[in-house]
Scaffold this motif. Structure first.
Motif, PDB file in Angstrom:
ATOM      1  N   GLN A   1      -4.237   9.303   3.512  1.00 61.64           N
ATOM      2  CA  GLN A   1      -5.357   8.360   3.446  1.00 61.64           C
ATOM      3  C   GLN A   1      -6.587   9.144   3.044  1.00 61.64           C
ATOM      4  O   GLN A   1      -6.866  10.190   3.630  1.00 61.64           O
ATOM      5  CB  GLN A   1      -5.612   7.729   4.806  1.00 61.64           C
ATOM      6  CG  GLN A   1      -4.620   6.661   5.203  1.00 61.64           C
ATOM      7  CD  GLN A   1      -5.112   5.916   6.431  1.00 61.64           C
ATOM      8  OE1 GLN A   1      -6.214   5.387   6.436  1.00 61.64           O
ATOM      9  NE2 GLN A   1      -4.308   5.918   7.474  1.00 61.64           N
TER      10      GLN A   1
ATOM     11  N   ASP B   1     -11.531   0.102   3.793  1.00 61.94           N
ATOM     12  CA  ASP B   1     -10.554   1.056   4.308  1.00 61.94           C
ATOM     13  C   ASP B   1     -10.325   2.161   3.290  1.00 61.94           C
ATOM     14  O   ASP B   1     -10.467   1.947   2.091  1.00 61.94           O
ATOM     15  CB  ASP B   1      -9.209   0.353   4.545  1.00 61.94           C
ATOM     16  CG  ASP B   1      -9.278  -0.593   5.727  1.00 61.94           C
ATOM     17  OD1 ASP B   1      -9.908  -0.232   6.735  1.00 61.94           O
ATOM     18  OD2 ASP B   1      -8.721  -1.696   5.627  1.00 61.94           O
TER      19      ASP B   1
ATOM     20  N   GLU C   1       9.400   4.056   3.731  1.00 58.23           N
ATOM     21  CA  GLU C   1       8.387   4.315   2.709  1.00 58.23           C
ATOM     22  C   GLU C   1       8.950   5.188   1.589  1.00 58.23           C
ATOM     23  O   GLU C   1       8.704   4.940   0.402  1.00 58.23           O
ATOM     24  CB  GLU C   1       7.153   4.980   3.339  1.00 58.23           C
ATOM     25  CG  GLU C   1       6.317   4.002   4.162  1.00 58.23           C
ATOM     26  CD  GLU C   1       5.188   4.684   4.914  1.00 58.23           C
ATOM     27  OE1 GLU C   1       4.093   4.115   4.970  1.00 58.23           O
ATOM     28  OE2 GLU C   1       5.411   5.787   5.474  1.00 58.23           O
TER      29      GLU C   1
ATOM     30  N   HIS D   1      11.211   3.141  -0.565  1.00 56.99           N
ATOM     31  CA  HIS D   1      10.454   2.207  -1.410  1.00 56.99           C
ATOM     32  C   HIS D   1       9.615   2.955  -2.447  1.00 56.99           C
ATOM     33  O   HIS D   1       9.196   2.379  -3.436  1.00 56.99           O
ATOM     34  CB  HIS D   1       9.498   1.356  -0.562  1.00 56.99           C
ATOM     35  CG  HIS D   1      10.175   0.288   0.223  1.00 56.99           C
ATOM     36  ND1 HIS D   1       9.519  -0.824   0.681  1.00 56.99           N
ATOM     37  CD2 HIS D   1      11.460   0.167   0.639  1.00 56.99           C
ATOM     38  CE1 HIS D   1      10.373  -1.593   1.352  1.00 56.99           C
ATOM     39  NE2 HIS D   1      11.546  -1.006   1.345  1.00 56.99           N
TER      40      HIS D   1
ATOM     41  N   HIS E   1       6.531   4.067  -1.860  1.00 58.15           N
ATOM     42  CA  HIS E   1       5.091   3.837  -1.674  1.00 58.15           C
ATOM     43  C   HIS E   1       4.759   3.753  -0.183  1.00 58.15           C
ATOM     44  O   HIS E   1       5.653   3.600   0.652  1.00 58.15           O
ATOM     45  CB  HIS E   1       4.636   2.568  -2.402  1.00 58.15           C
ATOM     46  CG  HIS E   1       5.411   1.339  -2.032  1.00 58.15           C
ATOM     47  ND1 HIS E   1       6.038   0.554  -2.956  1.00 58.15           N
ATOM     48  CD2 HIS E   1       5.669   0.773  -0.831  1.00 58.15           C
ATOM     49  CE1 HIS E   1       6.649  -0.445  -2.339  1.00 58.15           C
ATOM     50  NE2 HIS E   1       6.441  -0.339  -1.048  1.00 58.15           N
TER      51      HIS E   1
ATOM     52  N   HIS F   1       3.149   2.196   3.252  1.00 64.37           N
ATOM     53  CA  HIS F   1       2.954   0.894   3.890  1.00 64.37           C
ATOM     54  C   HIS F   1       1.748   0.958   4.814  1.00 64.37           C
ATOM     55  O   HIS F   1       1.325   2.025   5.217  1.00 64.37           O
ATOM     56  CB  HIS F   1       4.189   0.506   4.715  1.00 64.37           C
ATOM     57  CG  HIS F   1       5.407   0.239   3.887  1.00 64.37           C
ATOM     58  ND1 HIS F   1       6.678   0.287   4.395  1.00 64.37           N
ATOM     59  CD2 HIS F   1       5.533  -0.077   2.576  1.00 64.37           C
ATOM     60  CE1 HIS F   1       7.540  -0.007   3.434  1.00 64.37           C
ATOM     61  NE2 HIS F   1       6.880  -0.209   2.321  1.00 64.37           N
ATOM     62  N   GLY F   2       1.247  -0.225   5.165  1.00 57.20           N
ATOM     63  CA  GLY F   2       0.149  -0.289   6.138  1.00 57.20           C
ATOM     64  C   GLY F   2      -1.207  -0.326   5.490  1.00 57.20           C
ATOM     65  O   GLY F   2      -1.332  -0.562   4.285  1.00 57.20           O
ATOM     66  N   VAL F   3      -2.223  -0.082   6.277  1.00 56.45           N
ATOM     67  CA  VAL F   3      -3.604  -0.204   5.822  1.00 56.45           C
ATOM     68  C   VAL F   3      -3.835   0.674   4.592  1.00 56.45           C
ATOM     69  O   VAL F   3      -3.534   1.856   4.600  1.00 56.45           O
ATOM     70  CB  VAL F   3      -4.580   0.203   6.949  1.00 56.45           C
ATOM     71  CG1 VAL F   3      -6.026   0.209   6.437  1.00 56.45           C
ATOM     72  CG2 VAL F   3      -4.444  -0.752   8.124  1.00 56.45           C
TER      73      VAL F   3
ATOM     74  N   GLY G   1      -2.227   0.702   1.933  1.00 52.95           N
ATOM     75  CA  GLY G   1      -1.022   0.828   1.105  1.00 52.95           C
ATOM     76  C   GLY G   1      -0.439  -0.547   0.861  1.00 52.95           C
ATOM     77  O   GLY G   1      -1.165  -1.535   0.808  1.00 52.95           O
ATOM     78  N   HIS G   2       0.880  -0.627   0.687  1.00 50.17           N
ATOM     79  CA  HIS G   2       1.530  -1.917   0.435  1.00 50.17           C
ATOM     80  C   HIS G   2       1.643  -2.744   1.699  1.00 50.17           C
ATOM     81  O   HIS G   2       1.965  -2.225   2.762  1.00 50.17           O
ATOM     82  CB  HIS G   2       2.946  -1.690  -0.112  1.00 50.17           C
ATOM     83  CG  HIS G   2       2.985  -1.558  -1.586  1.00 50.17           C
ATOM     84  ND1 HIS G   2       3.429  -2.549  -2.411  1.00 50.17           N
ATOM     85  CD2 HIS G   2       2.587  -0.550  -2.376  1.00 50.17           C
ATOM     86  CE1 HIS G   2       3.329  -2.158  -3.667  1.00 50.17           C
ATOM     87  NE2 HIS G   2       2.822  -0.936  -3.674  1.00 50.17           N
ATOM     88  N   GLN G   3       1.400  -4.011   1.593  1.00 48.73           N
ATOM     89  CA  GLN G   3       1.642  -4.944   2.688  1.00 48.73           C
ATOM     90  C   GLN G   3       2.836  -5.787   2.257  1.00 48.73           C
ATOM     91  O   GLN G   3       2.776  -6.441   1.245  1.00 48.73           O
ATOM     92  CB  GLN G   3       0.419  -5.841   2.931  1.00 48.73           C
ATOM     93  CG  GLN G   3      -0.915  -5.143   2.906  1.00 48.73           C
ATOM     94  CD  GLN G   3      -1.148  -4.227   4.107  1.00 48.73           C
ATOM     95  OE1 GLN G   3      -0.476  -4.362   5.122  1.00 48.73           O
ATOM     96  NE2 GLN G   3      -2.073  -3.306   3.987  1.00 48.73           N
ATOM     97  N   HIS G   4       3.916  -5.746   3.035  1.00 47.14           N
ATOM     98  CA  HIS G   4       5.085  -6.589   2.680  1.00 47.14           C
ATOM     99  C   HIS G   4       5.102  -7.823   3.552  1.00 47.14           C
ATOM    100  O   HIS G   4       4.963  -7.699   4.748  1.00 47.14           O
ATOM    101  CB  HIS G   4       6.403  -5.834   2.901  1.00 47.14           C
ATOM    102  CG  HIS G   4       6.603  -4.767   1.887  1.00 47.14           C
ATOM    103  ND1 HIS G   4       7.073  -5.014   0.622  1.00 47.14           N
ATOM    104  CD2 HIS G   4       6.403  -3.449   1.962  1.00 47.14           C
ATOM    105  CE1 HIS G   4       7.175  -3.884  -0.032  1.00 47.14           C
ATOM    106  NE2 HIS G   4       6.762  -2.910   0.730  1.00 47.14           N
TER     107      HIS G   4
END
Ligand code: ZN
Length: 160
Positions: A10, A30, A146, A149, A151, A153-155, A157-160
């Motif tokens: 991040q 963010d 991750e 995938h 990439h 995930h989370g804040v 990054g990707h939201q699924h």
């Protein structure tokens, strides 16, 4: 923890052009999150972050070849105005979002017709040498999900 392949990073960024004009920043929200070593980040920034750790603050100058690419002069296309997202009324110079098979991309409006808008498909920052002020906020191991995938995930990054 150092930034190496398969870490989720991040970071905050502020981008300035050659005139020192701020063109983009993450500071209003963010931090950006990405999975390191999976070509998710522009090359010049990913290279600069490699080996850094949380708390590190530094600047890097990125050439177009390692940034948003060189400008393609023939990348002009007429797009139905109903496919442009981001505003109701379009004027030359505005940046619109278009959804393509490769995902969402930013285009710059050149000319507005009644139903069709002529757009420059180059990323708005293509062809520019840019200074990135970077601050590493957090570095953690990626989860197996991750990594599979490709990439984060989370804040940020990707939201699924
Ligand atoms: Zn995913």
């Amino acid at each position: 923890m150092q930034i190496t392949k398969d870490k989720v990073v991040q970071f905050h960024y502020t981008i300035k052009d050659a005139e020192g004009e701020q063109v983009d920043t993450s500071r209003t929200g963010d931090p950006m999150a990405y999975l390191h070593g999976h070509d998710n980040m522009i090359v010049g920034v990913e290279k600069a972050l490699d080996g850094k750790q949380a708390g590190d603050k530094f600047s890097v100058t990125v050439e177009p070849s390692e940034g948003y690419g060189e400008r393609q002069e023939d990348a002009v296309q007429r797009i139905p105005s109903k496919h442009l997202q981001g505003a109701k009324v379009w004027k030359p110079g505005m940046v619109a979002v278009v959804h393509t098979e490769q995902g969402a991309r930013q285009v710059t409006v050149l000319k507005v017709g009644r139903f069709m808008v002529t757009c420059d498909l180059n990323p708005p920052l293509a062809g520019k040498t840019l200074d990135f002020d970077l601050e590493v906020v957090d570095v953690r191991d990626a989860t197996e999900e991750e990594i599979s995938h490709g990439h984060a995930h989370g804040v940020g990054g990707h939201q699924h």
